[in-house]
Design an enzyme around this catalytic site. Structure first.
Site, short mmCIF file in Angstrom:
data_model
loop_
_atom_site.label_atom_id
_atom_site.label_comp_id
_atom_site.label_asym_id
_atom_site.label_seq_id
_atom_site.Cartn_x
_atom_site.Cartn_y
_atom_site.Cartn_z
N HIS A 1 2.78 -7.16 4.47
CA HIS A 1 1.40 -6.69 4.66
C HIS A 1 0.92 -6.95 6.08
O HIS A 1 1.56 -7.66 6.86
CB HIS A 1 0.46 -7.41 3.68
CG HIS A 1 0.56 -6.91 2.28
ND1 HIS A 1 -0.34 -6.04 1.72
CD2 HIS A 1 1.48 -7.17 1.32
CE1 HIS A 1 0.02 -5.78 0.47
NE2 HIS A 1 1.12 -6.45 0.20
N GLU B 1 1.56 -11.75 5.85
CA GLU B 1 0.49 -11.00 6.53
C GLU B 1 0.79 -11.01 8.02
O GLU B 1 0.56 -12.01 8.71
CB GLU B 1 -0.87 -11.64 6.24
CG GLU B 1 -1.34 -11.52 4.80
CD GLU B 1 -1.95 -10.17 4.48
OE1 GLU B 1 -1.88 -9.26 5.33
OE2 GLU B 1 -2.51 -10.03 3.37
N GLU C 1 -2.26 0.24 7.77
CA GLU C 1 -1.38 -0.81 7.29
C GLU C 1 -0.16 -0.24 6.57
O GLU C 1 0.96 -0.73 6.73
CB GLU C 1 -2.14 -1.74 6.34
CG GLU C 1 -1.30 -2.88 5.80
CD GLU C 1 -2.07 -3.77 4.85
OE1 GLU C 1 -1.49 -4.77 4.38
OE2 GLU C 1 -3.25 -3.46 4.55
N HIS D 1 0.83 -1.20 0.00
CA HIS D 1 0.00 0.00 0.00
C HIS D 1 0.87 1.26 0.00
O HIS D 1 2.00 1.23 -0.44
CB HIS D 1 -0.99 -0.05 1.15
CG HIS D 1 -1.77 -1.33 1.18
ND1 HIS D 1 -2.85 -1.58 0.37
CD2 HIS D 1 -1.59 -2.48 1.91
CE1 HIS D 1 -3.31 -2.79 0.58
NE2 HIS D 1 -2.57 -3.37 1.51
#
Length: 451
Positions: free
Chosen positions: A78, A144, A23, A9
């Site tokens: 992430h 993640e 995030e 992102h």
């Protein structure tokens, strides 16, 4: 090993959000820490990041850049979210790959090492059709690192120590998967030789920078540093430093293949530690001059602020090793680039009070005051004596320190604002490279005099 490191992102895309966190900020901080540990501690590693600040970048741009660069591995960082109903760590490779593929083998190692220390529920190893896993031409994985909207996971994400541990877990996995070798100083080898690959020496900085640009266009990383020989200033292009001549010869061949036929290798003895029977104590004399400190910072960041004089002056007054404190500032600020949570306007060079993206820490009115606070904080850790009163107390956390609890730099492990099992070693690694670079300059001058 060429690692393309992708903090997910960024910019207009905040990613998952929850518990006051975004995030994009968590992933960037973890990724920067991964890069710092790799470059400080391991040999023959190149790292290119999809972003080093809060900017927007499309998925196509990220994978195209990694493919064009010829990365050996693509690692995307992430965090997850699921309306607060899930928690834990998981990682992914592409759904089309077998469990015996190279991507699966690398991911299995990363999963094991990250899960050892990240304090998160282990949700297992998974597969998915994510763009960054599908469109990359090299093995790739996506991690993640917890659920940002889960109370427990978010509480960990807010801790700088957890983000450091998570980064270290990724590095441990990469080191195992790619058989990375620790640098000589980090492995406890304080004697021997370092081999530097020199890709040119120039009278003008512009010509040296052109050489660097040419090399980088051919995927050979290098940088410019200045030396004074017989009273004349020269700009030298260095394309690597290695603890073995074999590795240096490999890099030399890469440089020559890039068209620099006059490139050569110089060797230097690894410098001994300062004469201090107690080891690398925080209290002690400053060996490097202000000019040498500032010059070293500019080898990595030509726009680095000049703080050598302040670290030297305050270090001498408080009896703190000002040049090692300067190395700590380089570590905390990425050579005064401020690519992490703390911003340059804060004049906070050691992360005082920084706990995460939502708490960037203390701010000081001037750079000099920021250095003073840094030195005073080190004094609190290293000594039980009363603070000398020539200067006002500007360290806002001085009275929160357990006085005298860290007499050496490695005693700061687990205690500083961004702790870790090898925090002190990382600082000392930068310091020792500063010493080595200074000795090399002196040796160059001596050789010119002998001629």
């Amino acid at each position: 090993m060429k690692l393309y490191l992708d903090p997910g992102h960024g910019g207009s895309d905040p990613g998952a959000q929850g518990n006051g966190l975004k995030e994009k900020e968590i992933t960037l901080d973890i990724a920067i820490k991964i890069r710092t540990i790799l470059l400080n501690d391991y040999e023959n590693v190149e790292v290119k990041m999809s972003r080093t600040s809060d900017v927007s970048k499309s998925l196509d741009q990220r994978t195209n850049e990694a493919n064009s660069w010829g990365a050996d591995y693509y690692l995307s960082i992430h965090c997850n979210s699921a309306n607060g109903s899930a928690q834990g760590y998981e990682d992914f490779i592409h759904s089309s790959l077998s469990d015996s593929s190279a991507a699966a083998r690398y991911r299995d190692i990363l999963h094991e090492e990250i899960s050892k220390i990240n304090q998160l529920k282990n949700r297992g190893k998974k597969k998915a059709n994510f763009h960054v896993l599908r469109e990359t031409t090299m093995p790739a994985a996506l991690t993640e690192n917890g659920f940002i909207d889960h109370t427990n996971d978010a509480s960990l994400m807010k801790e700088a120590s957890w983000r450091q541990k998570t980064a270290q877990g990724h590095v441990n996995g990469l080191a195992r998967a790619f058989n990375l070798q620790r640098k000589a100083n980090d492995a406890g080898n304080n004697s021997g030789t370092v081999y530097k690959v020199i890709a040119g020496s120039f009278k003008t900085k512009e010509n040296a920078e052109e050489r660097v640009s040419s090399l980088r266009s051919k995927s050979v990383e290098s940088f410019v540093y200045s030396i004074t020989i017989s009273g004349e200033l020269w700009y030298r292009v260095q394309a690597g430093a290695f603890s073995t001549r074999e590795n240096a010869e490999k890099r030399l061949e890469e440089v020559k293949q890039a068209g620099i036929k006059e490139a050569f290798i110089v060797s230097e003895a690894v410098s001994p530690k300062p004469d201090d029977p107690s080891g690398y104590s925080i209290l002690g004399p400053t060996f490097l001059s202000p000019e040498q400190m500032d010059q070293y910072a500019k080898t990595a960041n030509p726009n680095a602020i000049k703080l050598g004089n302040d670290y030297f002056t305050f270090g001498e007054y408080y009896g703190i090793r000002g040049d090692v404190a300067f190395a700590q500032a380089l570590h905390e600020t990425n050579f005064f680039r401020f690519t992490g949570v703390v911003q340059s306007s804060q004049n906070n060079f050691c992360g005082l009070g920084t706990t995460g993206p939502d708490q960037p820490g203390a701010s000081f009115s001037t750079p000099k005051e920021g250095v003073l606070a840094h030195i005073q904080h080190l004094f609190a850790y290293a000594s039980t004596k009363a603070l000398p009163d020539k200067y006002p107390l500007v360290d806002p956390r001085f009275n929160l320190v357990s006085r005298g609890s860290a007499p050496t730099w490695t005693d700061l492990n687990g205690k500083w604002a961004v702790p870790g099992t090898d925090y002190g070693q990382m600082v000392l690694s930068i310091y020792e490279r500063k010493i080595n670079a200074t000795i090399q300059q002196l040796e160059d001058i001596l050789q010119m005099i002998k001629r």
